[in-house]
Design a protein around this motif. Structure first.
Motif, PDB file in Angstrom:
ATOM      1  N   VAL A  27      33.074  31.372  44.803  1.00  0.00           N
ATOM      2  CA  VAL A  27      33.187  32.637  43.894  1.00  0.00           C
ATOM      3  C   VAL A  27      34.095  32.553  43.095  1.00  0.00           C
ATOM      4  CG1 VAL A  27      33.769  34.910  44.494  1.00  0.00           C
ATOM      5  CG2 VAL A  27      32.305  33.679  45.915  1.00  0.00           C
ATOM      6  N   GLU A  28      35.350  31.958  43.244  1.00  0.00           N
ATOM      7  CA  GLU A  28      36.568  32.002  42.222  1.00  0.00           C
ATOM      8  C   GLU A  28      36.056  31.346  40.972  1.00  0.00           C
ATOM      9  OE1 GLU A  28      41.304  30.847  42.402  1.00  0.00           O
ATOM     10  OE2 GLU A  28      39.835  29.924  43.735  1.00  0.00           O
ATOM     11  N   ARG A  29      35.329  29.992  41.379  1.00  0.00           N
ATOM     12  CA  ARG A  29      34.796  29.261  40.116  1.00  0.00           C
ATOM     13  C   ARG A  29      34.012  30.004  39.250  1.00  0.00           C
ATOM     14  NH1 ARG A  29      34.015  23.574  39.812  1.00  0.00           N
ATOM     15  NH2 ARG A  29      32.333  23.039  38.324  1.00  0.00           N
ATOM     16  N   ALA A  30      33.073  30.677  39.658  1.00  0.00           N
ATOM     17  CA  ALA A  30      32.234  31.673  38.916  1.00  0.00           C
ATOM     18  C   ALA A  30      32.855  32.568  38.191  1.00  0.00           C
ATOM     19  CB  ALA A  30      31.077  32.279  39.811  1.00  0.00           C
ATOM     20  N   ARG A  31      34.154  33.107  38.703  1.00  0.00           N
ATOM     21  CA  ARG A  31      34.752  34.245  38.085  1.00  0.00           C
ATOM     22  C   ARG A  31      35.741  33.590  36.887  1.00  0.00           C
ATOM     23  NH1 ARG A  31      36.382  37.527  43.664  1.00  0.00           N
ATOM     24  NH2 ARG A  31      34.410  38.752  43.719  1.00  0.00           N
ATOM     25  N   ILE A  50      35.390  34.363  32.698  1.00  0.00           N
ATOM     26  CA  ILE A  50      36.629  34.657  32.015  1.00  0.00           C
ATOM     27  C   ILE A  50      36.881  33.485  30.978  1.00  0.00           C
ATOM     28  CG2 ILE A  50      39.329  34.616  31.918  1.00  0.00           C
ATOM     29  CD1 ILE A  50      37.958  37.232  33.503  1.00  0.00           C
ATOM     30  N   TRP A  51      36.633  32.503  31.114  1.00  0.00           N
ATOM     31  CA  TRP A  51      36.745  31.282  30.040  1.00  0.00           C
ATOM     32  C   TRP A  51      35.776  31.744  29.134  1.00  0.00           C
ATOM     33  CZ3 TRP A  51      33.194  27.010  29.772  1.00  0.00           C
ATOM     34  CH2 TRP A  51      33.509  26.091  28.660  1.00  0.00           C
ATOM     35  N   LEU A  52      34.401  31.839  29.630  1.00  0.00           N
ATOM     36  CA  LEU A  52      33.243  32.158  28.434  1.00  0.00           C
ATOM     37  C   LEU A  52      33.649  33.359  27.514  1.00  0.00           C
ATOM     38  CD1 LEU A  52      30.214  31.276  30.550  1.00  0.00           C
ATOM     39  CD2 LEU A  52      30.983  30.268  28.966  1.00  0.00           C
ATOM     40  N   LEU A  53      34.294  34.334  28.180  1.00  0.00           N
ATOM     41  CA  LEU A  53      34.622  35.732  27.443  1.00  0.00           C
ATOM     42  C   LEU A  53      35.769  35.201  26.695  1.00  0.00           C
ATOM     43  CD1 LEU A  53      34.330  37.899  30.317  1.00  0.00           C
ATOM     44  CD2 LEU A  53      33.143  38.273  28.284  1.00  0.00           C
ATOM     45  N   ILE A 109      24.357  33.852  30.887  1.00  0.00           N
ATOM     46  CA  ILE A 109      24.614  32.318  31.034  1.00  0.00           C
ATOM     47  C   ILE A 109      24.632  31.931  32.382  1.00  0.00           C
ATOM     48  CG2 ILE A 109      26.215  30.549  30.589  1.00  0.00           C
ATOM     49  CD1 ILE A 109      26.793  31.730  27.880  1.00  0.00           C
ATOM     50  N   LEU A 110      25.615  32.745  33.222  1.00  0.00           N
ATOM     51  CA  LEU A 110      26.047  32.681  34.762  1.00  0.00           C
ATOM     52  C   LEU A 110      24.853  33.260  35.718  1.00  0.00           C
ATOM     53  CD1 LEU A 110      29.763  33.465  34.567  1.00  0.00           C
ATOM     54  CD2 LEU A 110      28.404  31.197  34.421  1.00  0.00           C
ATOM     55  N   GLY A 111      23.913  33.777  35.197  1.00  0.00           N
ATOM     56  CA  GLY A 111      22.984  34.484  36.016  1.00  0.00           C
ATOM     57  C   GLY A 111      23.459  35.774  36.954  1.00  0.00           C
ATOM     58  N   THR A 113      25.598  42.441  33.975  1.00  0.00           N
ATOM     59  CA  THR A 113      26.837  42.651  33.321  1.00  0.00           C
ATOM     60  C   THR A 113      27.886  43.542  33.851  1.00  0.00           C
ATOM     61  OG1 THR A 113      25.590  44.675  32.550  1.00  0.00           O
ATOM     62  CG2 THR A 113      25.275  42.736  30.991  1.00  0.00           C
ATOM     63  N   ARG A 114      27.406  44.099  34.873  1.00  0.00           N
ATOM     64  CA  ARG A 114      28.182  45.091  35.774  1.00  0.00           C
ATOM     65  C   ARG A 114      29.252  44.192  36.440  1.00  0.00           C
ATOM     66  NH1 ARG A 114      27.822  47.620  41.031  1.00  0.00           N
ATOM     67  NH2 ARG A 114      29.208  49.183  41.118  1.00  0.00           N
ATOM     68  N   TRP A 115      28.668  42.965  36.977  1.00  0.00           N
ATOM     69  CA  TRP A 115      29.592  42.016  37.643  1.00  0.00           C
ATOM     70  C   TRP A 115      30.541  41.453  36.586  1.00  0.00           C
ATOM     71  CZ3 TRP A 115      30.479  36.851  36.904  1.00  0.00           C
ATOM     72  CH2 TRP A 115      31.009  36.212  38.112  1.00  0.00           C
ATOM     73  N   VAL A 116      30.149  40.981  35.425  1.00  0.00           N
ATOM     74  CA  VAL A 116      31.025  40.474  34.344  1.00  0.00           C
ATOM     75  C   VAL A 116      32.277  41.478  34.390  1.00  0.00           C
ATOM     76  CG1 VAL A 116      31.339  39.590  32.177  1.00  0.00           C
ATOM     77  CG2 VAL A 116      29.150  38.782  33.426  1.00  0.00           C
ATOM     78  N   ARG A 117      31.606  42.862  33.897  1.00  0.00           N
ATOM     79  CA  ARG A 117      32.861  43.857  33.587  1.00  0.00           C
ATOM     80  C   ARG A 117      33.483  43.904  34.942  1.00  0.00           C
ATOM     81  NH1 ARG A 117      31.511  47.206  29.364  1.00  0.00           N
ATOM     82  NH2 ARG A 117      32.720  48.880  30.355  1.00  0.00           N
ATOM     83  N   MET A 118      33.419  43.770  35.857  1.00  0.00           N
ATOM     84  CA  MET A 118      34.177  43.813  37.324  1.00  0.00           C
ATOM     85  C   MET A 118      35.235  42.797  37.187  1.00  0.00           C
ATOM     86  SD  MET A 118      31.589  45.385  40.280  1.00  0.00           S
ATOM     87  CE  MET A 118      32.458  44.719  41.422  1.00  0.00           C
ATOM     88  N   VAL A 119      34.592  41.657  36.765  1.00  0.00           N
ATOM     89  CA  VAL A 119      35.557  40.414  36.960  1.00  0.00           C
ATOM     90  C   VAL A 119      36.604  40.389  35.777  1.00  0.00           C
ATOM     91  CG1 VAL A 119      35.601  37.986  36.118  1.00  0.00           C
ATOM     92  CG2 VAL A 119      33.719  38.785  37.767  1.00  0.00           C
ATOM     93  N   ILE A 120      36.303  41.269  34.732  1.00  0.00           N
ATOM     94  CA  ILE A 120      37.095  41.407  33.609  1.00  0.00           C
ATOM     95  C   ILE A 120      38.333  42.175  34.226  1.00  0.00           C
ATOM     96  CG2 ILE A 120      37.579  42.505  31.252  1.00  0.00           C
ATOM     97  CD1 ILE A 120      34.724  41.613  30.696  1.00  0.00           C
TER      98      ILE A 120
END
Length: 175
Positions: free
Chosen positions: A34-38, A42-45, A57-59, A62-69
């Motif tokens: 989980v940490e690796r995907a997050r 962040i690295w891709l962003l 790319i990660l599958g 967009t909501r999940w990506v926004r939560m990670v940010i």
């Protein structure tokens, strides 16, 4: 009647605290998936990908990506903390488990048979608090014991007539 325009989400900016090379190293070295995907997100962003591109790319959504940010911007840990929760310790320590096993191997002091209630009472005395009989039964099963009960008998059954129906090894018939 006046129609309102669809409101766009506020722009979400990634506030970088690490160099992209360091983010890549954090992503590659992470052991927790989980940490690796997050960290990957962040690295891709950080390297210029947009939120929809990272999600594709990660599958993830967009909501999940926004939560990670948001997590990263708030300096919250990116690891999955659920894996670090050890849970509640077992009711019985290993020493008490062995004492309970040894007690169950012996006849019960009062009536010779270990019932679930007898086991719950034994555990309650050792633990200094009430133990539900269902919990005692779960520990008996965990230790490999089963209840000792006679087979059910019909109230109006006639033992003499039932003897005639029993199978014996000497009365085997051949066809």
């Amino acid at each position: 009647m006046q129609l309102t325009k669809h409101r766009r989400r506020p722009r979400l900016e990634l506030r970088l605290r690490h160099h992209p090379d360091n983010l890549h190293a954090l992503y590659r070295e992470s052991q927790d998936p989980v940490e690796r995907a997050r960290w990957h997100a962040i690295w891709l962003l950080a390297t210029g990908h947009s939120i929809p591109q990272v999600a594709q790319i990660l599958g993830y959504s967009t909501r999940w990506v926004r939560m990670v940010i948001q997590r990263y911007n708030r300096d919250q840990p990116l690891a999955d903390l659920r894996h670090r929760n050890p849970g509640q310790p077992p009711l019985l320590t290993p020493e008490l488990q062995e004492a309970f096993r040894q007690a169950l191997l012996q006849p019960h002091p009062r009536d010779g048979l270990w019932t679930i209630r007898n086991a719950a009472q034994w555990l309650s005395e050792r633990l200094g608090r009430p133990v539900d009989p269902r919990r005692a039964w779960a520990w008996m099963k965990r230790l490999g014991f089963a209840p000792l009960r006679p087979r059910p008998r019909h109230r109006e059954g006639e033992p003499e007539r039932q003897e005639g129906f029993k199978k014996t090894s000497s009365s085997s018939s051949s066809c």
